[in-house]
Write a protein that holds these residues in place. Sequence first.
Motif, PDB file in Angstrom:
ATOM      1  N   SER A 224      32.876  39.455  44.165  1.00  0.00           N
ATOM      2  CA  SER A 224      34.009  40.190  44.742  1.00  0.00           C
ATOM      3  C   SER A 224      34.583  39.431  45.931  1.00  0.00           C
ATOM      4  CB  SER A 224      33.584  41.600  45.160  1.00  0.00           C
ATOM      5  OG  SER A 224      32.822  41.570  46.341  1.00  0.00           O
TER       6      SER A 224
ATOM      7  N   GLU B 177      36.900  36.934  44.556  1.00  0.00           N
ATOM      8  CA  GLU B 177      38.114  37.524  44.015  1.00  0.00           C
ATOM      9  C   GLU B 177      39.071  37.970  45.115  1.00  0.00           C
ATOM     10  OE1 GLU B 177      39.004  38.003  40.651  1.00  0.00           O
ATOM     11  OE2 GLU B 177      37.453  36.503  40.419  1.00  0.00           O
ATOM     12  N   ASN B 178      38.562  38.673  46.107  1.00  0.00           N
ATOM     13  CA  ASN B 178      39.439  39.156  47.180  1.00  0.00           C
ATOM     14  C   ASN B 178      38.597  39.622  48.359  1.00  0.00           C
ATOM     15  OD1 ASN B 178      41.337  40.578  48.788  1.00  0.00           O
ATOM     16  ND2 ASN B 178      42.643  40.715  47.007  1.00  0.00           N
TER      17      ASN B 178
ATOM     18  N   ILE C  92      39.356  40.692  51.417  1.00  0.00           N
ATOM     19  CA  ILE C  92      39.760  41.901  52.145  1.00  0.00           C
ATOM     20  C   ILE C  92      39.374  43.143  51.351  1.00  0.00           C
ATOM     21  CG2 ILE C  92      41.744  43.177  53.022  1.00  0.00           C
ATOM     22  CD1 ILE C  92      43.028  40.484  53.665  1.00  0.00           C
ATOM     23  N   ALA C  93      39.622  43.078  50.025  1.00  0.00           N
ATOM     24  CA  ALA C  93      39.264  44.222  49.193  1.00  0.00           C
ATOM     25  C   ALA C  93      37.753  44.407  49.162  1.00  0.00           C
ATOM     26  CB  ALA C  93      39.798  44.033  47.784  1.00  0.00           C
ATOM     27  N   ALA C  94      37.008  43.297  49.108  1.00  0.00           N
ATOM     28  CA  ALA C  94      35.551  43.391  49.079  1.00  0.00           C
ATOM     29  C   ALA C  94      35.052  44.087  50.331  1.00  0.00           C
ATOM     30  CB  ALA C  94      34.937  41.999  48.957  1.00  0.00           C
ATOM     31  N   GLU C  95      35.605  43.687  51.485  1.00  0.00           N
ATOM     32  CA  GLU C  95      35.149  44.286  52.728  1.00  0.00           C
ATOM     33  C   GLU C  95      35.501  45.769  52.786  1.00  0.00           C
ATOM     34  OE1 GLU C  95      36.400  42.187  56.197  1.00  0.00           O
ATOM     35  OE2 GLU C  95      34.638  42.853  57.313  1.00  0.00           O
ATOM     36  N   SER C  96      36.662  46.125  52.254  1.00  0.00           N
ATOM     37  CA  SER C  96      37.037  47.538  52.303  1.00  0.00           C
ATOM     38  C   SER C  96      36.248  48.350  51.277  1.00  0.00           C
ATOM     39  CB  SER C  96      38.536  47.706  52.103  1.00  0.00           C
ATOM     40  OG  SER C  96      38.853  47.605  50.744  1.00  0.00           O
ATOM     41  N   CYS C  97      35.513  47.669  50.389  1.00  0.00           N
ATOM     42  CA  CYS C  97      34.612  48.374  49.468  1.00  0.00           C
ATOM     43  C   CYS C  97      33.215  48.512  50.066  1.00  0.00           C
ATOM     44  CB  CYS C  97      34.507  47.646  48.136  1.00  0.00           C
ATOM     45  SG  CYS C  97      35.906  47.906  47.076  1.00  0.00           S
TER      46      CYS C  97
END
Lengths: 280, 343
Positions: free
Chosen positions: B196, B199-200, B202-207
């Motif tokens: 993740s 892949e992204n 920022i998105a990984a951190e927000s998950c």
Amino acid sequence: MDKLVKVPSNALIPERDLGKLPILDIRHLGIDFGGLSAVDDFNLTIGRTEIAGLIGPNGAGKTTVFNLLTNVYHPTRGSILLDGKDTAGKKTYQLNKMGIARTFQNIRLFKNLTVEDNVKIGLHNATDYSMAQAILRLPVYWKEEKKAHEKALELLSLFDMQDMADWKAGSLPYGAQRRLEIVRALATKPGIMLLDEPAAGMNPSETAELMENIRKIRDTFHIAIMLIEHDMNLVMGICEGIAVLNYGRIIAKGSPEEIKSNPMVIEAYLGKKGGAKAHA
Amino acid sequence: MKQYYKRISMPARYLINLVLIIAFLAAGNAIVSGGVINRAQSSIILQVGIYIILAVSLNIVTGYLGQLPLGHAGFMAVGAYAGAIFWKSGYGASLPAGLSIIIGLIFAGIVAAIFGIIIGVPALRLKGDYLAIITLGFGEIIRVCIINLPSITGGTPGLMGIPKYSTFLVVYIAVVISCAIIHMLMKSRHGRAILSIRENEIAAESCGINITYYKVMAFAVSSFFAGIAGALYAGYQGLLTPASFDFMASINILVMVVLGGMGSMIGSIIAAAVLTSLPLALQALNTYRMVIYSLLLIIVMIFKPSGLMGTYDFSMSRILERIINFKQIRADKKAKKAGDANG
């Protein structure tokens, strides 16, 4: 939809959430970018199960507010209480664990991974086994992976996407990508979900379906939802409390009816001269 | 695959793989020790094994994590010297050979992983070309340190008299275990977290994924196996010189990963095997050897920029399932074609 009532701090939350700690309590929030204050004196309280809207003209600072709430940007001033706990100095992933999840204006999926894996990454902190247990493939690994698989399909079925579980996320149609982002955010078990323009690029029937789904999510999971949206039908249709942002400041707060008839809001959207009609 | 296709159960899958691994081991051992091939050829087989571990371990950071480090040979060097010094020391020599090999390899891996963490924490704050430069610098620092610490490492002339522990059996088992561990790791929540980030971020951190932790973890695991490969290299050569771990060595490993396909383990394995044995296979062509080698690289990159295997993941069980369900799959395809033609 409950009517809004005043709580002691003078903020407005839905009546049914009265007496419960608000999920989000934002006080005097502000951030400066090199001398320019992008957001200033932002005050907002969101009830436990409220659907709140944040609207405003382009460049008003709406997404900046979301980035401040998730500590992507660290605020220059003010405080945020998430579920009663101060979020200052926390990292983005820690805030997610504390109960805040979000989607992005420009979709940020894990495009080369399957739909199911996207959701499973959202379930990362709910799946509990160590690296050693994974490498040795101990029973706890199989148990937790099975649980994650079932949970992922269950969440996907909310949006009728369980049949797409094996698809690459990047190959999904646009609307489905937006829905998958919401499912992924939901998988992290948030207390509040921030949706950044969830209806962008959707046609009217998809938007109507999305409205239904946002309500369904709130009613099934009993969480608060805060959304940024330009589609006024959606905002006025599902939001209980709305805040209007212009040049980084809140210019109006209240129920959809109050916002619709607020002269300041009409001015911000349509300009100062008389004679213009509010489209909302 | 649809529900009604026959599936192979999990225990059966592991059993099939285990049987195949043992069969390969027996066959390989018979070939190497049975005198079917000459010394040069059997030494290439050992090199192939060592480079497989190196390529597969670099693939964790390059293919799965999506970063570009250029100092992999540095971690290999740390492991090589750690393993060699342990084997030469009193501790290593007093133990029975088998135990000494195992402890030496693990020790080499751990020392390399510690270096990986020390270098990874500051380096992984950077991305892309910046990370490439900083890891390149660290790789060179390690090499220069080895040259300038002659009392420990033997300096420029090298470290000699290392016991030649890297037999076919040892290398083979090390390759299998390394690949298995990396595979098991990647097919878990920790592996998904690493993917993740590629892949992204920022998105990984927000998950809820601690990206700093997983970046450093991936870097440490990668250098751990590079260290093991280094120790195997020490035990294969019998002597170590700092010159074997220069910048070009790092590039060679990177070429294998890119050529095989970033993010594909089988790709790394195939590319490591092909690129290591190619110079030997082309020996008859003598002076044109390196020209052909380079041309092959260029041709592959032009016609298959994603690498030989792309991001394809090899699975023995999937292939077997295809074979058992062959008739059913063919019938379904026909039905689908007929449906398409009618519709």
